[in-house]
Write a protein that holds these residues in place. Structure first.
Motif, PDB file in Angstrom:
ATOM      1  N   GLY A  75     -11.545  -0.309   9.489  1.00 28.13           N
ATOM      2  CA  GLY A  75     -11.016  -0.653   8.174  1.00 28.13           C
ATOM      3  C   GLY A  75      -9.505  -0.539   8.162  1.00 28.13           C
ATOM      4  N   ARG A  76      -8.857  -1.548   7.608  1.00 26.38           N
ATOM      5  CA  ARG A  76      -7.405  -1.468   7.397  1.00 26.38           C
ATOM      6  C   ARG A  76      -7.205  -1.217   5.907  1.00 26.38           C
ATOM      7  N   PHE A  77      -6.792  -0.004   5.583  1.00 23.51           N
ATOM      8  CA  PHE A  77      -6.515   0.363   4.206  1.00 23.51           C
ATOM      9  C   PHE A  77      -5.023   0.159   3.984  1.00 23.51           C
ATOM     10  N   SER A  78      -4.668  -0.571   2.944  1.00 22.62           N
ATOM     11  CA  SER A  78      -3.250  -0.860   2.719  1.00 22.62           C
ATOM     12  C   SER A  78      -2.864  -0.596   1.271  1.00 22.62           C
ATOM     13  N   TYR A  79      -1.579  -0.291   1.088  1.00 22.45           N
ATOM     14  CA  TYR A  79      -1.028   0.036  -0.213  1.00 22.45           C
ATOM     15  C   TYR A  79       0.333  -0.622  -0.345  1.00 22.45           C
ATOM     16  N   ASP A  80       0.584  -1.177  -1.531  1.00 27.34           N
ATOM     17  CA  ASP A  80       1.862  -1.824  -1.828  1.00 27.34           C
ATOM     18  C   ASP A  80       2.317  -1.316  -3.186  1.00 27.34           C
ATOM     19  N   SER A  81       3.505  -0.743  -3.250  1.00 31.72           N
ATOM     20  CA  SER A  81       4.000  -0.191  -4.514  1.00 31.72           C
ATOM     21  C   SER A  81       4.167  -1.261  -5.591  1.00 31.72           C
ATOM     22  N   ALA A  82       4.169  -2.535  -5.211  1.00 28.98           N
ATOM     23  CA  ALA A  82       4.243  -3.604  -6.210  1.00 28.98           C
ATOM     24  C   ALA A  82       2.939  -3.696  -7.014  1.00 28.98           C
ATOM     25  N   ASP A  83       1.856  -3.164  -6.458  1.00 30.18           N
ATOM     26  CA  ASP A  83       0.563  -3.093  -7.149  1.00 30.18           C
ATOM     27  C   ASP A  83       0.102  -1.635  -7.034  1.00 30.18           C
ATOM     28  N   PRO A  84       0.738  -0.726  -7.794  1.00 32.35           N
ATOM     29  CA  PRO A  84       0.610   0.705  -7.532  1.00 32.35           C
ATOM     30  C   PRO A  84      -0.754   1.317  -7.814  1.00 32.35           C
ATOM     31  N   TYR A  85      -1.605   0.630  -8.523  1.00 33.36           N
ATOM     32  CA  TYR A  85      -2.924   1.186  -8.834  1.00 33.36           C
ATOM     33  C   TYR A  85      -3.970   0.830  -7.780  1.00 33.36           C
ATOM     34  N   ALA A  86      -3.646  -0.049  -6.851  1.00 36.39           N
ATOM     35  CA  ALA A  86      -4.650  -0.623  -5.952  1.00 36.39           C
ATOM     36  C   ALA A  86      -4.495  -0.167  -4.507  1.00 36.39           C
ATOM     37  N   VAL A  87      -5.636  -0.028  -3.859  1.00 26.80           N
ATOM     38  CA  VAL A  87      -5.726   0.131  -2.412  1.00 26.80           C
ATOM     39  C   VAL A  87      -6.589  -1.025  -1.930  1.00 26.80           C
ATOM     40  N   ARG A  88      -6.092  -1.768  -0.971  1.00 26.14           N
ATOM     41  CA  ARG A  88      -6.872  -2.872  -0.412  1.00 26.14           C
ATOM     42  C   ARG A  88      -7.489  -2.422   0.908  1.00 26.14           C
ATOM     43  N   ALA A  89      -8.714  -2.859   1.124  1.00 29.43           N
ATOM     44  CA  ALA A  89      -9.409  -2.498   2.361  1.00 29.43           C
ATOM     45  C   ALA A  89      -9.982  -3.761   2.983  1.00 29.43           C
ATOM     46  N   GLN A  90      -9.586  -4.018   4.217  1.00 30.94           N
ATOM     47  CA  GLN A  90     -10.088  -5.156   5.007  1.00 30.94           C
ATOM     48  C   GLN A  90     -10.898  -4.562   6.140  1.00 30.94           C
ATOM     49  N   PHE A  91     -12.096  -5.085   6.348  1.00 29.83           N
ATOM     50  CA  PHE A  91     -12.978  -4.530   7.374  1.00 29.83           C
ATOM     51  C   PHE A  91     -13.158  -5.530   8.499  1.00 29.83           C
ATOM     52  N   PHE A  92     -13.304  -4.989   9.724  1.00 31.88           N
ATOM     53  CA  PHE A  92     -13.432  -5.797  10.927  1.00 31.88           C
ATOM     54  C   PHE A  92     -14.624  -5.310  11.743  1.00 31.88           C
ATOM     55  N   ALA A  93     -15.406  -6.252  12.218  1.00 29.77           N
ATOM     56  CA  ALA A  93     -16.506  -5.959  13.153  1.00 29.77           C
ATOM     57  C   ALA A  93     -16.183  -6.726  14.420  1.00 29.77           C
ATOM     58  N   GLY A  94     -15.588  -6.041  15.397  1.00 28.26           N
ATOM     59  CA  GLY A  94     -15.129  -6.733  16.600  1.00 28.26           C
ATOM     60  C   GLY A  94     -14.040  -7.726  16.217  1.00 28.26           C
ATOM     61  N   GLN A  95     -14.239  -8.985  16.559  1.00 29.17           N
ATOM     62  CA  GLN A  95     -13.274 -10.033  16.225  1.00 29.17           C
ATOM     63  C   GLN A  95     -13.541 -10.668  14.860  1.00 29.17           C
ATOM     64  N   THR A  96     -14.631 -10.266  14.211  1.00 29.49           N
ATOM     65  CA  THR A  96     -15.000 -10.851  12.925  1.00 29.49           C
ATOM     66  C   THR A  96     -14.297 -10.121  11.789  1.00 29.49           C
TER      67      THR A  96
END
Length: 132
Positions: A21-42
């Motif tokens: 999982g890539r968890f990311s945070y951007d102060s321009a959207d301070p209430y949100a944490v985005r999570a992108q998930f990867f299964a191998g190359q998918t």
């Protein structure tokens, strides 16, 4: 800012599938944490979590509907159990994420934007939305 965190997906048969999982945070959207998930190359769909709800989910069950969080102890240590369900009411999935890694990531986000100091420019948001 972002962090790569090991995640385990519990499938319908009770088997565990390792993900990243890539968890990311951007102060321009301070209430949100985005999570992108990867299964191998998918690359799997990304999710947007409420930062405060994610933090509370480390301590107690929170959420209802599409996203839920709750702390969980396993033989491997403390984890956060993330329940995800699509908005169409389809079958959901459960992710298990190392609680220590999530805590570390959240501490980094607090160094950027302290809890309670978040602001949201509603007028700017509406202006951008209407300009489209």
């Amino acid at each position: 800012m972002s962090a790569l965190i090991a995640v385990r997906l519990n499938d319908a048969d009770g088997d565990e599938v390792p993900l990243l999982g890539r968890f990311s945070y951007d102060s321009a959207d301070p209430y949100a944490v985005r999570a992108q998930f990867f299964a191998g190359q998918t690359v799997l769909p990304y999710w947007c979590f409420d930062r405060q709800m994610l933090a509370e989910g480390l301590q107690r069950p929170v959420g209802e509907g599409d996203v839920t969080f709750r702390p969980q102890r396993t033989a491997g240590g403390e984890e956060i159990r993330v329940g995800l369900r699509d908005s169409a009411g389809g079958q959901g999935v459960v992710l298990l994420v190392n609680a220590r890694a999530v805590k570390g990531f959240l501490e980094e986000t607090y160094a950027v934007t302290a809890p309670g100091s978040e602001t949201f420019d509603a007028d700017g948001f509406l202006e951008d939305l209407l300009a489209r």
